[in-house]
Motif scaffolding. Structure first.
Motif, PDB file in Angstrom:
ATOM      1  N   VAL A  32       0.873  -1.187   0.000  1.00 26.02           N
ATOM      2  CA  VAL A  32       0.000   0.000   0.000  1.00 26.02           C
ATOM      3  C   VAL A  32       0.900   1.223   0.000  1.00 26.02           C
ATOM      4  CG1 VAL A  32      -1.676   1.400   1.279  1.00 26.02           C
ATOM      5  CG2 VAL A  32      -1.791  -1.091   1.442  1.00 26.02           C
ATOM      6  N   THR A  33       0.637   2.160  -0.909  1.00 24.51           N
ATOM      7  CA  THR A  33       1.195   3.515  -0.776  1.00 24.51           C
ATOM      8  C   THR A  33       0.446   4.441  -1.718  1.00 24.51           C
ATOM      9  OG1 THR A  33       3.161   4.897  -0.705  1.00 24.51           O
ATOM     10  CG2 THR A  33       3.050   3.311  -2.510  1.00 24.51           C
ATOM     11  N   HIS A  34       0.340   5.706  -1.334  1.00 24.65           N
ATOM     12  CA  HIS A  34      -0.227   6.719  -2.226  1.00 24.65           C
ATOM     13  C   HIS A  34       0.821   7.754  -2.591  1.00 24.65           C
ATOM     14  CE1 HIS A  34      -4.835   6.092  -1.618  1.00 24.65           C
ATOM     15  NE2 HIS A  34      -4.235   5.060  -2.144  1.00 24.65           N
ATOM     16  N   ARG A  35       2.110   7.379  -2.385  1.00 23.88           N
ATOM     17  CA  ARG A  35       3.159   8.365  -2.666  1.00 23.88           C
ATOM     18  C   ARG A  35       3.180   8.695  -4.153  1.00 23.88           C
ATOM     19  NH1 ARG A  35       7.852   3.954  -1.538  1.00 23.88           N
ATOM     20  NH2 ARG A  35       7.333   4.399   0.625  1.00 23.88           N
ATOM     21  N   GLY A  36       3.203   9.999  -4.425  1.00 26.07           N
ATOM     22  CA  GLY A  36       3.360  10.449  -5.807  1.00 26.07           C
ATOM     23  C   GLY A  36       2.146  10.255  -6.689  1.00 26.07           C
ATOM     24  N   ILE A  37       1.004   9.896  -6.118  1.00 27.83           N
ATOM     25  CA  ILE A  37      -0.167   9.767  -6.992  1.00 27.83           C
ATOM     26  C   ILE A  37      -1.174  10.865  -6.677  1.00 27.83           C
ATOM     27  CG2 ILE A  37       0.144   7.274  -7.333  1.00 27.83           C
ATOM     28  CD1 ILE A  37      -2.352   6.915  -5.501  1.00 27.83           C
ATOM     29  N   ASP A  38      -1.958  11.187  -7.702  1.00 26.84           N
ATOM     30  CA  ASP A  38      -2.941  12.257  -7.588  1.00 26.84           C
ATOM     31  C   ASP A  38      -4.183  11.672  -6.937  1.00 26.84           C
ATOM     32  OD1 ASP A  38      -4.385  14.510  -7.864  1.00 26.84           O
ATOM     33  OD2 ASP A  38      -4.729  14.306 -10.028  1.00 26.84           O
ATOM     34  N   HIS A  39      -4.280  11.809  -5.663  1.00 26.04           N
ATOM     35  CA  HIS A  39      -5.366  11.166  -4.942  1.00 26.04           C
ATOM     36  C   HIS A  39      -5.743  12.002  -3.721  1.00 26.04           C
ATOM     37  CE1 HIS A  39      -7.811   8.092  -3.155  1.00 26.04           C
ATOM     38  NE2 HIS A  39      -7.676   7.385  -4.271  1.00 26.04           N
ATOM     39  N   PRO A  40      -7.036  12.091  -3.404  1.00 26.69           N
ATOM     40  CA  PRO A  40      -7.417  12.929  -2.250  1.00 26.69           C
ATOM     41  C   PRO A  40      -6.923  12.392  -0.913  1.00 26.69           C
ATOM     42  CG  PRO A  40      -9.340  11.782  -3.160  1.00 26.69           C
ATOM     43  CD  PRO A  40      -8.213  11.559  -4.114  1.00 26.69           C
ATOM     44  N   ILE A  41      -6.592  11.116  -0.869  1.00 29.82           N
ATOM     45  CA  ILE A  41      -6.079  10.539   0.380  1.00 29.82           C
ATOM     46  C   ILE A  41      -4.582  10.305   0.223  1.00 29.82           C
ATOM     47  CG2 ILE A  41      -6.217   8.570   1.956  1.00 29.82           C
ATOM     48  CD1 ILE A  41      -9.166   8.312   1.005  1.00 29.82           C
ATOM     49  N   GLN A  42      -3.808  10.795   1.172  1.00 28.18           N
ATOM     50  CA  GLN A  42      -2.352  10.702   1.103  1.00 28.18           C
ATOM     51  C   GLN A  42      -1.814  10.107   2.405  1.00 28.18           C
ATOM     52  OE1 GLN A  42      -0.192  11.652  -1.511  1.00 28.18           O
ATOM     53  NE2 GLN A  42      -2.056  11.774  -2.737  1.00 28.18           N
ATOM     54  N   ASN A  43      -0.484   9.890   2.433  1.00 32.80           N
ATOM     55  CA  ASN A  43       0.231   9.445   3.649  1.00 32.80           C
ATOM     56  C   ASN A  43      -0.281   8.099   4.153  1.00 32.80           C
ATOM     57  OD1 ASN A  43       0.592  12.246   3.275  1.00 32.80           O
ATOM     58  ND2 ASN A  43       0.943  12.642   5.429  1.00 32.80           N
ATOM     59  N   THR A  44      -0.777   7.234   3.282  1.00 33.59           N
ATOM     60  CA  THR A  44      -1.358   5.966   3.743  1.00 33.59           C
ATOM     61  C   THR A  44      -0.272   5.030   4.265  1.00 33.59           C
ATOM     62  OG1 THR A  44      -1.270   5.259   1.446  1.00 33.59           O
ATOM     63  CG2 THR A  44      -3.391   6.022   2.252  1.00 33.59           C
ATOM     64  N   GLY A  45      -0.526   4.502   5.445  1.00 28.86           N
ATOM     65  CA  GLY A  45       0.444   3.592   6.064  1.00 28.86           C
ATOM     66  C   GLY A  45      -0.032   3.158   7.438  1.00 28.86           C
ATOM     67  N   HIS A  46       0.875   2.649   8.229  1.00 32.91           N
ATOM     68  CA  HIS A  46       0.617   2.205   9.606  1.00 32.91           C
ATOM     69  C   HIS A  46      -0.677   1.377   9.691  1.00 32.91           C
ATOM     70  CE1 HIS A  46       1.755   2.892  13.970  1.00 32.91           C
ATOM     71  NE2 HIS A  46       0.804   1.997  13.979  1.00 32.91           N
ATOM     72  N   ALA A  47      -0.560   0.112   9.329  1.00 35.80           N
ATOM     73  CA  ALA A  47      -1.745  -0.726   9.137  1.00 35.80           C
ATOM     74  C   ALA A  47      -1.801  -1.870  10.146  1.00 35.80           C
ATOM     75  CB  ALA A  47      -1.714  -1.297   7.724  1.00 35.80           C
ATOM     76  N   ASP A  48      -2.977  -2.485  10.221  1.00 36.46           N
ATOM     77  CA  ASP A  48      -3.154  -3.709  10.998  1.00 36.46           C
ATOM     78  C   ASP A  48      -4.164  -4.572  10.233  1.00 36.46           C
ATOM     79  OD1 ASP A  48      -2.842  -5.538  13.060  1.00 36.46           O
ATOM     80  OD2 ASP A  48      -3.887  -4.345  14.579  1.00 36.46           O
ATOM     81  N   LEU A  49      -4.079  -5.889  10.399  1.00 36.95           N
ATOM     82  CA  LEU A  49      -4.950  -6.821   9.674  1.00 36.95           C
ATOM     83  C   LEU A  49      -5.921  -7.501  10.633  1.00 36.95           C
ATOM     84  CD1 LEU A  49      -2.262  -8.648   7.485  1.00 36.95           C
ATOM     85  CD2 LEU A  49      -3.992  -7.021   6.667  1.00 36.95           C
TER      86      LEU A  49
END
Ligand code: 6LW
Length: 487
Positions: A219-236
Motif C-alpha cells: 500500500v502507498t499513495h506516494r506520488g499519486i494524484d489522490h485525495p487521500i495521502q500518507n497511507t500507512g501504519h496498518a493492521d490486519l
C-alpha cells in the motif's frame, strides 16, 4: 472518488490497531499528549464505530508531566485478544516507556500499567506462538524480544528481524501474525508523511528469517494524484466469514500546494485478498467497499448536542496533559459544564462543520477554541461584557477582533468551511469564521481566518484539530455544546 465509507474513523484517529472477538471488533488509536488516552472503539462491521471508552482513563495509568510537548505522550498501541483477555501494549514517550494493560471488558476498567523495562523503541507489537505459548514483542526498527506478558520480564537482548525495503526510512509499526503456514510481519515505512507505505515479509518462525513480498510496498499513495495521502501504519483482521481487512491511517490534504491536512491522521478500511503465492493484495485506498456481508447496525453519529446532563463526561472529551474534577465538572451547576484553567475538546471530524456553545463568563474568561496544539489555536473568547477573537500561530499571538456585548450568557459560534472550487495553488484548506449568535438566531461574524495555520504541515507533529471549550481565568460555565457536521 472518495468512498462514502472511508475514512471509517474521521478526524484524529492515527495508528489504528484492531482485533476481533466473535462478532465484535475493537480498535485502539494513538492519543499523544491528551488525557484520557487511547480511545477504544467497538464495531460489528468494521465500518461503523462507537467509542466505548478510553484505555487510559485514570491519572495513575497515564502520567503526562506538565511539560509534555505536543505529540509527546502515548504512541502507537497494539490491541490483541489472547487467553480470554484483551492486551494493549503501548509507549509513553514522555515518561515510563513501554507498558502493557489488560482487561476482560474493553469498555474498562483496564489494569494499571505493567512496565516493560526490557522493551526498547516505539510501536510495540504483541504476538503469541500458540504451539508453545511464547509471547514475542516486536518494536520499530525492527527488533524483537521474547516476553512474559504477565510479569513484564524479557528474555535475552532484543535482536533485529527485518528492516524493511532497502533504503526506505523509518521501518515502524510492526505487526506479527501467524497465518496458515507462515509468520507474516507487516510494517510501515517511508515515514508518516507523503512517502508513507505498508510492506510485508514472511518467514517460517516468529523471528524469521523474513522474505519480503515481491510487490512491496503493498500500500502507498506516494506520488499519486489522490485525495487521500500518507497511507500507512496498518493492521490486519479476519472477519467471521473468512474475509480479511486492513485498517490503516491516511490524511486528506486540502487547499493548493503543498496541501494542508487539518483533521490529523484518520483511520481507513480496505479489503484484503490473498494471491496464489500467499501474499496479501490490498484494495485501492480509498476503496468502494464491496457490499457488506453481515447486517449493519445504525451508524454511531456523534451527538449533535452535549447538554452536559449525563453523570459522566462523554469519553470523546479530551484535555491536553490531564485534568482534575475541579477543572471540569457538571456538579457545580447542574446541566452546565464548569471549567477552570482547562481546555476540553473533541476531535474535529468533518472538513466543514459548525460548533456552538452557550457560555456564561460572568465570573471568568473563556470560550470556544480550535486547537492543533498549544502554539497553534484560534478561539472566540467571552468575558463579562466583551467577546474577542484570538489567534496563536507559533510565537505570534494576536487579538484579531473585539466587540462589546450585553452582560449575561452569550452563544459563541465557529463555522469551518473547506475550500472548494477551482484549484488555486495559494488557497488554504479551509476558513474559520468566528462570531456570536443572537437569541433570535442571527449571526454576527467577527473574523474569518485561514485554516492552514492550524494544519499539521504548519504546526508539525502527529495529532489533528480538537475543538472545544476552555477557561483561562476564573470560572466559566457552558450550558451546551453543539457539533454539526456540514460535509
Ligand atoms: C508512530 C509511527 C507512526 O509511532 O507515527 O505513522 C508515529 N506512524 O509508527 C506516531 O504516531
Amino acid at each position: 472518488m472518495t468512498s462514502p465509507i472511508n475514512p471509517v474513523l474521521p478526524g484524529f484517529h492515527p495508528d489504528p490497531s484492531v482485533c476481533r472477538v466473535g462478532e465484535d471488533y475493537y480498535l485502539a488509536c494513538s492519543s499523544f499528549e491528551y488525557f484520557p488516552g487511547i480511545p477504544l472503539l467497538h464495531s460489528r462491521d468494521l465500518v461503523h464505530w462507537t467509542q466505548i471508552g478510553n484505555v487510559l482513563d485514570r491519572p495513575g495509568q497515564l502520567h503526562l508531566p506538565p511539560g509534555t510537548p505536543a505529540s509527546g505522550g502515548v504512541y502507537a498501541p497494539t490491541l490483541r485478544y489472547h487467553g480470554g483477555r484483551f492486551w494493549l501494549i503501548v509507549t509513553n514517550v514522555s515518561g515510563g516507556g513501554n507498558f502493557i494493560v489488560t482487561t476482560t471488558d474493553p469498555a474498562g476498567p483496564w489494569s494499571d500499567p505493567l512496565p516493560l523495562p526490557g522493551v526498547h523503541g516505539i510501536d510495540p507489537d504483541l504476538a503469541w506462538d500458540d504451539d508453545d505459548g511464547t509471547c514475542y514483542c516486536t518494536t520499530a526498527g525492527v527488533n524483537q524480544v521474547r516476553l512474559d506478558p504477565e510479569t513484564g520480564r524479557t528474555f535475552g537482548e532484543p535482536y533485529p528481524i527485518w528492516s524493511g525495503s532497502p533504503g526506505a526510512k523509518a521501518p515502524e509499526a510492526p505487526h506479527l501474525y501467524r497465518i496458515r503456514d507462515h509468520w507474516y510481519l507487516l510494517l510501515a515505512e517511508g515515514g508518516t508523511e507523503r512517502g508513507h507505505a505498508v510492506s510485508i515479509a514472511r518467514g517460517p518462525t516468529p523471528a524469521g528469517p523474513f522474505e519480503p513480498c515481491p510487490r512491496n510496498p503493498i500500500v502507498t499513495h506516494r506520488g499519486i494524484d489522490h485525495p487521500i495521502q500518507n497511507t500507512g501504519h496498518a493492521d490486519l483482521v479476519q472477519a467471521p466469514d473468512g474475509s480479511w481487512w486492513m485498517v490503516l491511517l491516511g490524511v486528506r490534504p486540502g487547499g493548493g500546494t503543498p496541501g494542508w491536512h487539518v483533521l490529523g491522521r484518520e483511520t481507513f478500511l480496505a479489503p484484503v485478498r490473498w494471491d496464489d503465492d500467499g501474499w496479501p493484495v490490498v484494495g485501492e485506498v480509498p476503496v468502494e467497499l464491496p457490499p457488506l456481508r453481515w447486517p449493519l447496525y445504525p451508524a454511531a453519529e456523534p451527538p449533535v448536542r452535549d447538554d452536559f446532563d449525563a453523570a459522566e463526561l462523554d469519553p470523546r472529551w479530551i484535555s491536553p496533559r490531564g485534568r482534575t474534577v475541579d477543572q471540569v465538572t457538571n456538579k457545580v451547576r447542574p446541566g452546565w459544564l464548569t471549567l477552570r484553567s482547562i481546555f476540553v475538546g473533541r476531535r474535529q471530524q468533518h472538513r466543514s462543520c459548525r460548533v456552538r456553545t452557550k457560555i456564561d463568563a460572568a465570573a471568568g474568561t473563556g470560550g470556544l477554541a480550535v486547537r492543533l496544539d498549544d502554539r497553534h489555536r484560534y478561539s472566540i473568547e467571552a468575558s463579562e461584557g466583551a467577546v474577542a477573537v484570538h489567534a496563536v500561530v507559533g510565537t505570534l499571538r494576536t487579538v484579531v477582533e473585539k466587540m462589546a456585548v450585553q452582560p449575561g450568557p452569550v452563544v459563541l459560534r465557529i463555522d469551518i468551511v473547506e475550500t472548494t472550487g477551482d484549484w488555486d495553488p495559494l488557497a488554504g484548506p479551509d476558513s474559520l469564521t468566528f462570531g456570536i449568535e443572537f437569541f433570535d438566531g442571527t449571526f454576527c461574524a467577527l473574523a474569518t481566518l485561514d485554516g492552514r495555520y492550524l494544519s499539521t504541515e504548519v504546526a508539525g507533529g502527529f495529532t489533528g484539530r480538537v475543538i472545544g471549550l476552555y477557561a483561562t481565568q476564573g470560572t466559566v460555565h457552558a450550558d451546551w455544546f453543539d457539533y454539526e457536521p456540514l460535509s
